[in-house]
Design a protein around this motif. Structure first.
Motif, PDB file in Angstrom:
ATOM      1  N   HIS A  23     -72.127  77.226-120.760  1.00 22.87           N
ATOM      2  CA  HIS A  23     -71.827  78.750-121.287  1.00 22.87           C
ATOM      3  C   HIS A  23     -72.254  78.414-122.807  1.00 22.87           C
ATOM      4  CE1 HIS A  23     -70.344  82.543-120.221  1.00 22.87           C
ATOM      5  NE2 HIS A  23     -69.591  82.531-121.640  1.00 22.87           N
ATOM      6  N   GLY A  24     -71.881  77.055-123.518  1.00 24.05           N
ATOM      7  CA  GLY A  24     -72.060  76.964-124.835  1.00 24.05           C
ATOM      8  C   GLY A  24     -73.501  76.177-125.003  1.00 24.05           C
ATOM      9  N   GLY A  25     -74.572  76.513-124.309  1.00 24.53           N
ATOM     10  CA  GLY A  25     -75.679  76.246-124.444  1.00 24.53           C
ATOM     11  C   GLY A  25     -76.492  74.881-124.040  1.00 24.53           C
ATOM     12  N   VAL A  26     -75.274  74.083-123.561  1.00 24.00           N
ATOM     13  CA  VAL A  26     -75.753  72.741-122.888  1.00 24.00           C
ATOM     14  C   VAL A  26     -76.605  72.725-121.756  1.00 24.00           C
ATOM     15  CG1 VAL A  26     -75.190  70.393-122.125  1.00 24.00           C
ATOM     16  CG2 VAL A  26     -73.719  71.507-123.957  1.00 24.00           C
ATOM     17  N   PRO A  27     -77.989  72.216-121.718  1.00 22.35           N
ATOM     18  CA  PRO A  27     -78.564  71.903-120.492  1.00 22.35           C
ATOM     19  C   PRO A  27     -78.026  71.638-119.132  1.00 22.35           C
ATOM     20  CG  PRO A  27     -79.686  70.801-122.302  1.00 22.35           C
ATOM     21  CD  PRO A  27     -78.503  71.084-122.853  1.00 22.35           C
ATOM     22  N   ALA A  28     -78.162  72.254-118.345  1.00 21.50           N
ATOM     23  CA  ALA A  28     -77.631  72.044-117.058  1.00 21.50           C
ATOM     24  C   ALA A  28     -77.411  70.870-116.455  1.00 21.50           C
ATOM     25  CB  ALA A  28     -78.144  73.127-115.883  1.00 21.50           C
ATOM     26  N   ALA A  29     -78.455  70.053-116.568  1.00 21.99           N
ATOM     27  CA  ALA A  29     -78.550  68.644-116.104  1.00 21.99           C
ATOM     28  C   ALA A  29     -77.556  67.661-117.031  1.00 21.99           C
ATOM     29  CB  ALA A  29     -80.078  67.912-116.274  1.00 21.99           C
ATOM     30  N   LEU A  30     -77.688  67.943-118.208  1.00 16.11           N
ATOM     31  CA  LEU A  30     -76.687  67.118-119.052  1.00 16.11           C
ATOM     32  C   LEU A  30     -75.506  67.598-118.832  1.00 16.11           C
ATOM     33  CD1 LEU A  30     -76.365  65.085-121.496  1.00 16.11           C
ATOM     34  CD2 LEU A  30     -76.755  67.017-123.118  1.00 16.11           C
ATOM     35  N   ALA A  31     -74.866  68.926-118.648  1.00 13.95           N
ATOM     36  CA  ALA A  31     -73.661  69.163-118.316  1.00 13.95           C
ATOM     37  C   ALA A  31     -73.009  68.688-117.032  1.00 13.95           C
ATOM     38  CB  ALA A  31     -73.579  70.849-118.583  1.00 13.95           C
TER      39      ALA A  31
END
Lengths: 311, 497
Positions: free
Chosen positions: A84-92
C-alpha cells in the motif's frame, strides 16, 4: 519382522485413513473425484499445511506454537501495508517473511534462553502479535493490493493453483532440512531426550530457537498467501489456525511429547482435514455438525495410534 | 516343612514368539531371603513381573501360601501381600513422606470425609522408627536421598502388611553406609517372617544377605542352592555358562605425562578447591558418598556446571568449558551416570545415538552423508560387539550392558584425550562389565586419561591406578594403587583423616 510390519503399519496409518476416507467420498458423491475438486481441496489445505509443516518442527522438539495465527495476521498485514505504501511486491513479500521469522525467533529465544514453557510463551505472544496487528492496521482491513501481489494466492501454473506450488516447495525444503541435515537429526534428538542431546554436545538452545523461527516463517508464508488470495489483509485473519495446524500434526502421527513424527504424516494429516471438510460440504452436512465430525475424527485417530503403539 | 509363601511351578512366557522363560520353578519361604541371579536378559525381571501381576504367565502354576492364584494385575498381587521395591522408585515426588506411605489407603475421619492428617503423620513416624529412620514424615519426598526414598517404599510395603517383598537392585544407587543400614532393616524384616526375593548384580551382597540362591540363564533355572554351599566362581560359571578367569583384568601400561590438570576448581555450593591431575594412560578412580560431588566434578569438566575459580589445563593448555561442545572440541568425553536419562535417545536407533556427537564431522555444510553414517555405525557396533549388531534397532530394546556400550561408543570415533565415566557398570551384567573393563584398558593403552566414578569399591580398587576421594565437595583423600585398601578409602569417604 513382525515388529517391522507393525511399525510400517503404524507409520502408514494416517495414509490408510486418508485413502479410506477418499474412497468413501468417491463412492458417495459424484463430485469428489474430479480434477477440479481435488485441486480445490489442495488449494484449500495449502495454508494450513504450510503452517503445520513449521509446527511439526516445533512439536518434534517437544514444544508447541500457539502464536502461528497471530504471526500469520501480522505478516500478512505488514506485506499489505508495505505494498500500500508503494514498496514493490517482491520486496514486501521478502520483508514480511523476514518479519515472521523474527517473531518466531523471539518465541524461540524466550523458550530456550528464558527457560519458559512453550505453551505459556506462545500463548502470550499470540496475544501480543495479535495486538500489534490491530495497532498496525488500526483494526481495519488493508485492501487494494494490485495484481502483481494477487498472483501469489490466485495465480495458476498451467492448471495448478500457485498456493499448491508454494506448499510443494515448502514441503520439499522442510523435508530435506529435517531428513538430510545435521540440524534435522538434532531436532529429533532434542525432542527424544533433551538431556542426552545436551550430553552429546548438541546446542539444544540454538536448535529450539531455529524451530520456532521456522514456524514463524511458515506462518508468514501462510499469511502472505491468504492476504493475496483475499486481496486484503484482515486484522482478525488466522484466528484459531493454530488448532488446525496442531490437529494436522497430531493426525499425521507426530507425538506431542516430541521426538517422533514425520513431515509426510503432517501433510497427510492436513489433507485428511481438508478432504473431510470438502466431503462434508459435498454431502450437505451442516457446518455445525462438521465441527463435531472433525473433532471425533481427531480423537479416533489418536486412539488408534495409541492402541497400535502400546504392544 | 512349612508351606512356602510362594511356589511357582513350570512357568513359561514368550514375547512375540521369543521364549524368555521356560519351565521355571521358584519357591520362597517365610523369613527367607532368596537371591535371584543371572545376566541381563536371563529372565529375572520377567519372572518377578509375573509374580507381581505386571505380566501374565503363558503356562505354569503359582501358589501363594499353598493356594493356587491367578495374579492378573498388580492390584491382585498387592492384595496377596506382594510388594515390589523397584530400581526406579514409585513415589510421588511432590507429596510428603507420610502421604506417600499412605497413598491409596489414607486414614479418614468419621463419615469418610477429610484426611486424618494427625494419624497419618503419627503412624508414618512410628513406621519409620521401626525401620531405624529418623525422618520427618511431613517432608516432601523429592527432598530425600535415594536411600531415604527407598525406606519410604519399604515403609509403604510394611503398612500394607506385605509378607512377600521383591527387591530389584535395591542398592544400585546407595553408598556403603546406606547399604549397611538397608541390610539391617531387611534382616529385621526377615526375623518377623517376611519372605524376600533379592535381585542384584553385586555378588558380595548376595553372599552377605541371602539364604538361598537361584541362578537363571537364558530363561531357565540353572541351579538353586543354599548360599553357604555356593562359591563365587561356581556362580559366575553358572550365570555366564563359561568360566571367567579374573574379575578385573590387569592392565600393563605405564602412565605417561600429565594430560588433564585441574587446580583449585570450585563450583558454588558443590565443589571447593579441587586439585588433581590425570596422566596419559592412567585410570583415576573417584570415590565418595552420594552427594559428595563426584558427578558434579565430572559435569564441571564437561561444561555442565558453572565453574567459579580455578584452572583446567589439557596437555598444558588452559581451557574454558561453558557448554559440552567446548569439552567435546577439546577432546573430553563423558559417559554419564544415568544412561537412559542423560546418555541415550531411547526411541532412536543405535546408529542415530552412537553418531549423535559426531554428526557434524560426517557432514558437509550440514548435509549428511547417509552411506558413511551407516558404515561408521557398523564399525563401532563391531568394535564394541554391540548386540544385536543392527544399526537400525531402537536402543530402547537393547539390554543394559549393550546400551552402555552405545553410550561409550559415542566417544570413540575419534580417540578422546580424556574419558570420564560415571558409574559405568551400574545395572550391567557380569559379562558386559568385563567388556567395559577391557574397553577402558584398551583406551588407556592408547594414551587416554580416564576418570572413573564408581560406588562399587572393589571395582574402583581393582581398576584404578590412583584414587581420589571426595567428601562434601572437597578432596578428603588421595591413594596410589598400593596404598588403597577398602577400609582406608571408606574412612576418607566418610570424611575421616
Amino acid at each position: 519382522m513382525k515388529a517391522f510390519i507393525l511399525e510400517r503399519l503404524r507409520r502408514s496409518g494416517p495414509l490408510l485413513g486418508l485413502i479410506v476416507l477418499s474412497v468413501a467420498l468417491a463412492l458417495t458423491t459424484p463430485h469428489f473425484l474430479t480434477v477440479n475438486n481435488i485441486l480445490n481441496v489442495l488449494r484449500q489445505v495449502s495454508i494450513n499445511a504450510l503452517i503445520a509443516l513449521g509446527m511439526t518442527f516445533v512439536i518434534l522438539t517437544g514444544g508447541i506454537d500457539l502464536s502461528v495465527g497471530s504471526m500469520l495476521a501480522l505478516s500478512g498485514a505488514l506485506a499489505a501495508g508495505m505494498i500500500h505504501g508503494g514498496v514493490p511486491a517482491a520486496l514486501a513479500v521478502a520483508l514480511a517473511l523476514f518479519a515472521g521469522a523474527a517473531m518466531g525467533a523471539a518465541n524461540g529465544v524466550l523458550v530456550a534462553r528464558g527457560r519458559l514453557a512453550p505453551f505459556i510463551v506462545t500463548l502470550a505472544t499470540m496475544t501480543v502479535y495479535r495486538g500489534l496487528t490491530l495497532v498496525y492496521t488500526d483494526g481495519r482491513p488493508i485492501t487494494g493490493l494490485g495484481d502483481a501481489f494477487g498472483v501469489i494466492g490466485r495465480g495458476y501454473l498451467f492448471d495448478l493453483p500457485l498456493p499448491v506450488l508454494w506448499l510443494g516447495l515448502g514441503f520439499a525444503g522442510s523435508y530435506l532440512l529435517l531428513n538430510s541435515t545435521v540440524f534435522g537429526r538434532h531436532v529429533y534428538a532434542v525432542g527424544g531426550n533433551e538431556e542426552a542431546a545436551l550430553h552429546s554436545g548438541v546446542a539444544t538452545d540454538r536448535i529450539k530457537i531455529w524451530v520456532y523461527t521456522i514456524s514463524g516463517l511458515t506462518a508468514a508464508a501462510g499469511g502472505i498467501i491468504l492476504t493475496s488470495r483475499l486481496n486484503s489483509a484482515q486484522p482478525t485473519a488466522g484466528m484459531g489456525y493454530e488448532l488446525d495446524a496442531i490437529a494436522a500434526v497430531v493426525l499425521g502421527g507426530t507425538s506431542l511429547s516430541g521426538g517422533r513424527g514425520t513431515l509426510g504424516g503432517t501433510l497427510v494429516g492436513a489433507l485428511i482435514i481438508g478432504v473431510l471438510n470438502n466431503g462434508l460440504n459435498l454431502l450437505n452436512v451442516s457446518s455445525f455438525y462438521q465441527q463435531v465430525v472433525k473433532g471425533a475424527v481427531i480423537l479416533l485417530a489418536v486412539l488408534l495410534d495409541r492402541s497400535k503403539a502400546g504392544r | 516343612m512349612t508351606t512356602p509363601l510362594v511356589e511357582m511351578e513350570g512357568i513359561s512366557k514368550s514375547f512375540h514368539g521369543v521364549e524368555v522363560l521356560r519351565d521355571v520353578g521358584f519357591t520362597l519361604y517365610a523369613g527367607e531371603v532368596h537371591a535371584l541371579l543371572g545376566e541381563n536378559g536371563a529372565g529375572k525381571s520377567t519372572l518377578m513381573k509375573i509374580l507381581s501381576g505386571i505380566y501374565r504367565k503363558d503356562r505354569g502354576v503359582i501358589r501363594i501360601r499353598g493356594a493356587i492364584q491367578e495374579i492378573d494385575s498388580p492390584r491382585r498381587a498387592a492384595e496377596l501381600g506382594i510388594a515390589v521395591i523397584h530400581q526406579e522408585l514409585d513415589l510421588v515426588p511432590t507429596l510428603t513422606v507420610a502421604e506417600n506411605i499412605f497413598l491409596g489407603r489414607e486414614p479418614r475421619r468419621r463419615r469418610r470425609v477429610g484426611l486424618d492428617r494427625g494419624r497419618m503423620l503419627r503412624e508414618a513416624r512410628e513406621m519409620l522408627e521401626l525401620l531405624g529412620m529418623d525422618l520427618d514424615p511431613a517432608l516432601p519426598v523429592e527432598r530425600l536421598s535415594m536411600a531415604e526414598q527407598q525406606m519410604v517404599e519399604i515403609a509403604r510395603a510394611l503398612l500394607r502388611k506385605s509378607e512377600i517383598l521383591i527387591l530389584d537392585e535395591p542398592t544400585a544407587a546407595l553408598t556403603e553406609r546406606e547399604i549397611d543400614h538397608l541390610f539391617r532393616v531387611l534382616r529385621r524384616l526377615k526375623q518377623s517372617g517376611t519372605g524376600m526375593v533379592y535381585i542384584s548384580h553385586r555378588m558380595e551382597e548376595i553372599f552377605r544377605l541371602s539364604d538361598r540362591i537361584t541362578v537363571l540363564r537364558d530363561g531357565r533355572v540353572v541351579a538353586t542352592m543354599r548360599t553357604e554351599e555356593a562359591t563365587f566362581e561356581a556362580l559366575i560359571r553358572q550365570m555366564v555358562g563359561r568360566p571367567l578367569e579374573m574379575r578385573y583384568p590387569k592392565k600393563s601400561v605405564a602412565p605417561g605425562p600429565e594430560r588433564l590438570v585441574v587446580e583449585h576448581l570450585s563450583v558454588p555450593g558443590k565443589l571447593h578447591d579441587i586439585s588433581f591431575a590425570v596422566r596419559r594412560g592412567e585410570i583415576l578412580g573417584v570415590a565418595g558418598l552420594v552427594g559428595a560431588g563426584r558427578s558434579e566434578l565430572a559435569r564441571a569438566l564437561f561444561g555442565l556446571e558453572p565453574v567459579r575459580g580455578g584452572t583446567i589445563r589439557l596437555d598444558g593448555r588452559p581451557i574454558v568449558l561453558r557448554h559440552p561442545r567446548d569439552a567435546i572440541r577439546a577432546g573430553i568425553a563423558f559417559v554419564p551416570e544415568d544412561r537412559k536419562r542423560q546418555g541415550l535417545v531411547l526411541d532412536r536407533s543405535v546408529q542415530d545415538n552412537v553418531l549423535l556427537p559426531t554428526l557434524s564431522r560426517l557432514s558437509r555444510w550440514g548435509w549428511l552423508a547417509r552411506g558413511r553414517e551407516r558404515a561408521e555405525a557398523e564399525t563401532m557396533i563391531a568394535r564394541l560387539s554391540i548386540r544385536p549388531p543392527d544399526p537400525a534397532r531402537a536402543v530402547r530394546t537393547l539390554s543394559g550392558g549393550n546400551q552402555q556400550k552405545v553410550v561409550v561408543g559415542k566417544w570413540l570415533f575419534q580417540t578422546p584425550k580424556v574419558l570420564m565415566l560415571d558409574e559405568p557398570t551400574r545395572g550391567v551384567d557380569v559379562g558386559a562389565k568385563r567388556e567395559m573393563y577391557e574397553i577402558m584398558h584398551a583406551l588407556a593403552r592408547e594414551g587416554v586419561a580416564i576418570l572413573m566414578i564408581s560406588s562399587d569399591l572393589p571395582e574402583l580398587l581393582g581398576m584404578s591406578d590412583r584414587i581420589l576421594v571426595l567428601h562434601e565437595g572437597r578432596v578428603s583423600g588421595r591413594f596410589t594403587r598400593s596404598e588403597a585398601t577398602q577400609e582406608a578409602v571408606m574412612i576418607a569417604m566418610a570424611g575421616g583423616a
